[in-house]
Enzyme design. Structure first.
Site, PDB file in Angstrom:
ATOM      1  N   CYS A  73     -23.861  33.009   9.245  1.00 56.59           N
ATOM      2  CA  CYS A  73     -23.054  32.322  10.263  1.00 56.59           C
ATOM      3  C   CYS A  73     -23.589  32.719  11.633  1.00 56.59           C
ATOM      4  O   CYS A  73     -24.667  33.299  11.749  1.00 56.59           O
ATOM      5  CB  CYS A  73     -21.579  32.650  10.126  1.00 56.59           C
ATOM      6  SG  CYS A  73     -21.150  34.349  10.534  1.00 56.59           S
ATOM      7  N   ALA A  74     -22.828  32.429  12.670  1.00 55.84           N
ATOM      8  CA  ALA A  74     -23.323  32.680  14.022  1.00 55.84           C
ATOM      9  C   ALA A  74     -23.402  34.173  14.347  1.00 55.84           C
ATOM     10  O   ALA A  74     -24.420  34.662  14.835  1.00 55.84           O
ATOM     11  CB  ALA A  74     -22.451  31.961  15.043  1.00 55.84           C
TER      12      ALA A  74
END
Length: 376
Positions: A73-74
């Site tokens: 994810c980020a």
């Protein structure tokens, strides 16, 4: 059982070794389409966490159970949650520690070349497509196009019994923050860039140097200039064997000359560079560029990005053999492609017009490299 993390360093090493990696990216579909982890043996699936969290089994039918899964994810948080959903379903799962933020900042060193006089290393910023280099001879080291992670270069040189004495930037970078000035401040090394690039801080103009010598290294400054990507772009010839081409020549093509809003004018410079300067260089010279566009096709069997000039000429014949009008037409057609995000702000910072924070550097640099777009 607690889901285990994998570091960006571990993942980068696996990709460069051409190991199979299966990734579940739980960022938004737009973020995934714009920028993701890529490599020769990487397969990726995109299921946003917002969609899978209520009923994961309904969204992961295609995800293989016979291979380890790396969740991304980020900034790590959503990937941890997603991995914890997958583990009870029988998946062998881990998550990327620090997320894509950490991936953007990973530098992977690879040996490119060695002889009795020099050892040459390429630092692959695998999440950005940016390349920098270190040339070590005796107890001295030269760094080419450094990223802002100065401790990586200093520690690397120290581990090999050398200290950094010379730093060169091939041009004023538009897609990442240069570490040149910072590294010079921290090491006391000589820092060189073209005066015509407009930097306002203290440096040694490359216009004043035909060559730079230290230990057993002769670095010839092709300030025979190799303009094209920017008007002040230069290339560096080391011991008549290696060409650090900056953003002028890539394995897959040529640098884009449209970032200064003078497409045709700078494209003519690039054409003249290809026809006059590059044409004089021998085919067996190893070209080491400042960026790559596609790790799958440009990573060679020796684990670095580079090739002989002869092979690059052959692979990109349409650009190297084109007439002037054909060349300019190809460049103008590609000029409408997406420019590096925040490139004007990054150029301003690299020019030294003002200072900013590490947090802003991180935000400005997020995303892929978009400096190499002219392909055959």
């Amino acid at each position: 059982m607690t889901v285990q993390p994998r570091t960006a360093t571990e993942v980068a090493e696996a990709i460069l070794n051409r190991e199979e990696i299966c990734i579940l990216d739980v960022r938004s579909r737009d973020a995934f389409a714009d920028w993701k982890i890529e490599g020769p043996e990487v397969c990726s699936y995109n299921v946003p966490y917002s969609e899978m969290k209520e009923n994961p089994e309904a969204h992961i039918e295609e995800l293989p159970k016979d291979r380890p899964i790396l969740v991304v994810c980020a900034k790590e948080i959503s990937s941890v949650y997603a991995a914890e959903l997958l583990e009870p379903l029988g998946y062998d799962v881990s998550y990327l520690q620090g997320g894509m933020q950490t991936w953007s900042e990973e530098l992977a060193p690879v040996k490119v070349y060695e002889d009795d006089d020099v050892d040459v290393y390429q630092f692959i910023r695998i999440g950005k497509g940016c390349l920098s280099y270190m040339v070590i001879s005796g107890e001295e080291a030269l760094v080419v196009d450094p990223a802002r992670f100065t401790d990586v270069y200093m520690n690397f040189a120290k581990e090999r019994g050398a200290h950094i004495t010379h730093i060169v930037d091939s041009h004023l970078h538009a897609d990442h923050i240069s570490g040149g000035r910072m590294l010079a401040d921290e090491t006391g090394a000589h820092y060189y860039i073209m005066k015509s690039e407009g930097a306002v801080f203290e440096f040694e103009p490359l216009e004043n140097h035909d060559e730079i010598r230290f230990e057993q290294v002769k670095l010839e400054v092709l300030a025979v200039k190799t303009p094209g990507h920017t008007p002040g772009s230069v290339s560096f010839f080391v011991n008549d064997r290696l060409l650090f081409s900056g953003d002028t020549i890539f394995v897959s093509g040529l640098g884009r000359p449209d970032l200064g809003n003078k497409v045709r004018e700078w494209a003519e410079d690039l054409f003249d560079t290809v026809q006059s300067k590059v044409a004089q260089i021998a085919d067996d010279v190893i070209v080491l560029p400042g960026h790559y566009a596609d790790l799958k096709t440009e990573l060679n069997e020796s684990r670095y990005i580079g090739n002989t000039l002869g092979a690059i000429r052959q692979q990109n014949e349409k650009m190297f053999e084109a007439s002037k009008e054909e060349f300019l037409s190809q460049v103008e057609r590609s000029a409408s492609s997406v420019k590096p995000p925040n490139f004007e702000r990054i150029v301003e910072l690299n020019r030294g017009m003002e200072e900013t924070t590490v947090e802003e550097w991180q935000e400005l640099e997020i995303g892929p490299n978009r400096c190499a777009v002219h392909h055959s």
